[in-house]
Design a protein around this motif. Structure first.
Motif, PDB file in Angstrom:
ATOM      1  N   GLN A  37      66.013  21.053 -25.674  1.00  0.00           N
ATOM      2  CA  GLN A  37      67.075  20.072 -25.919  1.00  0.00           C
ATOM      3  C   GLN A  37      66.627  19.003 -26.924  1.00  0.00           C
ATOM      4  O   GLN A  37      66.600  17.814 -26.625  1.00  0.00           O
ATOM      5  CB  GLN A  37      67.561  19.439 -24.607  1.00  0.00           C
TER       6      GLN A  37
ATOM      7  N   THR B 148      73.063  15.466 -23.797  1.00  0.00           N
ATOM      8  CA  THR B 148      74.282  16.119 -24.269  1.00  0.00           C
ATOM      9  C   THR B 148      74.304  16.040 -25.788  1.00  0.00           C
ATOM     10  O   THR B 148      74.035  14.988 -26.357  1.00  0.00           O
ATOM     11  CB  THR B 148      75.548  15.447 -23.702  1.00  0.00           C
TER      12      THR B 148
ATOM     13  N   GLN C 120      75.448  22.135 -22.355  1.00  0.00           N
ATOM     14  CA  GLN C 120      75.131  20.772 -22.775  1.00  0.00           C
ATOM     15  C   GLN C 120      75.439  20.532 -24.248  1.00  0.00           C
ATOM     16  O   GLN C 120      75.190  19.444 -24.765  1.00  0.00           O
ATOM     17  CB  GLN C 120      73.645  20.481 -22.510  1.00  0.00           C
TER      18      GLN C 120
END
Length: 420
Positions: A90, A104, A297
């Motif tokens: 991420q 996110t 996400q």
């Protein structure tokens, strides 16, 4: 004593209509937002062609992103180029090798013009997506008249005064009509060796009509209005060659020094970053909640996303679609933070289609209501002024349009960035 929970990290890549709508919609939410764009400004792209045709200045359709979020302390703005996304860790990767983590991610990275497998045409036929594109086109158009003024050879002079626009969608129609008005109404009193009004403006469309997304009646009206302005509309002819001194469409070769591309777009490489499925234009085929398949996400909006409307048709790549998608994503993120039920699947609602043809002519399709002519032009202008940012900008653009309407004068005719 319980340690405070760190805010949810939302990274938004792209400061266009979609990205800014997400940021705006998250106001008051317990989030830390990082807004990333490789340019420092938000662009009102629907009026970009007016910069390209010397009707408006760049500052009248673009605003510094930092100034738009200056009152949002939870928003950090970064001027950087994103080169990839590591969905496993991420993290968003930058061109300089650094990265930033997210909880996110929202990808609103837009699109560029597409040449259907002929990228070698781009140096000779620039498209129109950025401020840089617009000023390049403006320079080419204005320099064509300047070079023709000094040219003694009739054939070369004629080629300089020939302008070809490829693509009969709204951008192509608007470019063709405005260039014709510039040549026939604004420039003639200012030149001595040439007649700018003799310029040949040709709009090439491979399909059977211009403005294919509009009803037949409005499409036919647009063709007639362009012809009245002196624009030659060449239908049913695909471009097969573009070079520095000519273009070939159908069985016709036309000598020209100015070709402008308005025939198609291709999404940014965001789908490649995610390994996501795409449509023919490279847009991510998003899930009903606008997330990338397999990556809950990661949201994708705007020209980067392939979204279907209520009738199963792709939502158009226009500002209202990106804005609606951005608002939906903001609601979805806030619902997740509250652990509330997710919003219903996104449904695009088309507000209508608008296209200007000339300074007193436009077409509007609101579905049941369809307008054309001068009244449509006034409504087109009011609609665009409404969506501009700031009272000063709205006033400046309105005054510019009134001046053009009354005096045929375009004050933004500056040749900048050298000659190309």
């Amino acid at each position: 004593m319980t340690q405070a929970q760190p805010p949810h990290r939302v990274v938004v890549v792209g400061g266009g209509f979609g990205g800014l709508s997400v940021v705006k919609g998250l106001a008051g939410a317990p989030v830390a937002i990082t807004l990333i764009d490789r340019r420092n400004h938000h662009l009102f792209q629907p009026l970009l062609y007016q910069v390209a045709t010397a009707s408006l200045a760049t500052s009248e359709i673009a605003w510094p992103i930092r100034s738009l979020v200056r009152d949002r302390p939870e928003v950090t703005t970064l001027l950087a180029t994103v080169t990839g996304v590591d969905v496993a860790t991420q993290r968003v990767r930058f061109e300089d090798g650094t990265a930033i983590a997210y909880d996110t991610l929202v990808l609103a990275t837009g699109a560029r013009h597409a040449y259907f497998g002929h990228d070698e045409w781009e140096p000779f036929a620039p498209g129109l997506k950025t401020i840089e594109d617009a000023t390049t086109i403006r320079r080419r158009i204005l320099m064509a008249f300047e070079d023709a003024e000094r040219e003694s050879d009739p054939a070369r002079q004629r080629a300089l005064l020939t302008f070809v626009i490829v693509g009969g969608g709204p951008t192509g129609v608007e470019l063709a009509g405005t260039i014709a008005e510039l040549a026939r109404h604004t420039l003639p009193p200012e030149f001595r060796n040439i007649d700018p009004g003799s310029a040949q403006v040709v709009l090439v469309e491979s399909g059977p009509r211009v403005l294919r997304g509009y009803p037949d009646s409005l499409s036919d009206y647009a063709s007639r209005s362009l012809a009245a302005l002196g624009v030659e509309v060449a239908l049913g002819r695909a471009v097969s060659e573009v070079a520095a001194d000519h273009v070939i469409f159908g069985d016709r070769r036309l000598e020209t020094r100015t070709v402008l591309w308005a025939a198609g777009v291709r999404a940014s490489p965001a789908a490649q970053w995610l390994g996501a499925p795409t449509d023919g234009a490279g847009r991510v085929k998003v899930a009903p909640d606008l997330t990338a398949p397999g990556h809950p996400q990661v949201f994708v909006v705007g020209d980067t996303a392939s979204v279907l409307d209520r009738k199963g048709r792709p939502a158009p790549g226009i500002a209202p679609a990106a804005t609606q998608e951005g608002r939906y994503v903001a609601r979805a993120i806030k619902a997740r933070l509250r652990r509330a039920s997710r919003p219903r699947p996104f449904r695009y609602r088309h507000p209508g289609s608008l296209a200007q043809i000339g300074k007193q002519s436009a077409v509007i399709d609101f579905g049941v209501v369809r307008l054309k002519g001068e009244i449509a032009w006034w409504l087109w202008g009011l609609a665009h002024i409404y969506f501009l940012i700031g009272a000063r900008t709205r006033l400046a653009v309105a005054l510019n349009w009134v001046w053009i309407h009354a005096r045929n004068q375009r004050s933004a005719r500056l040749i900048t960035q050298g000659k190309s």
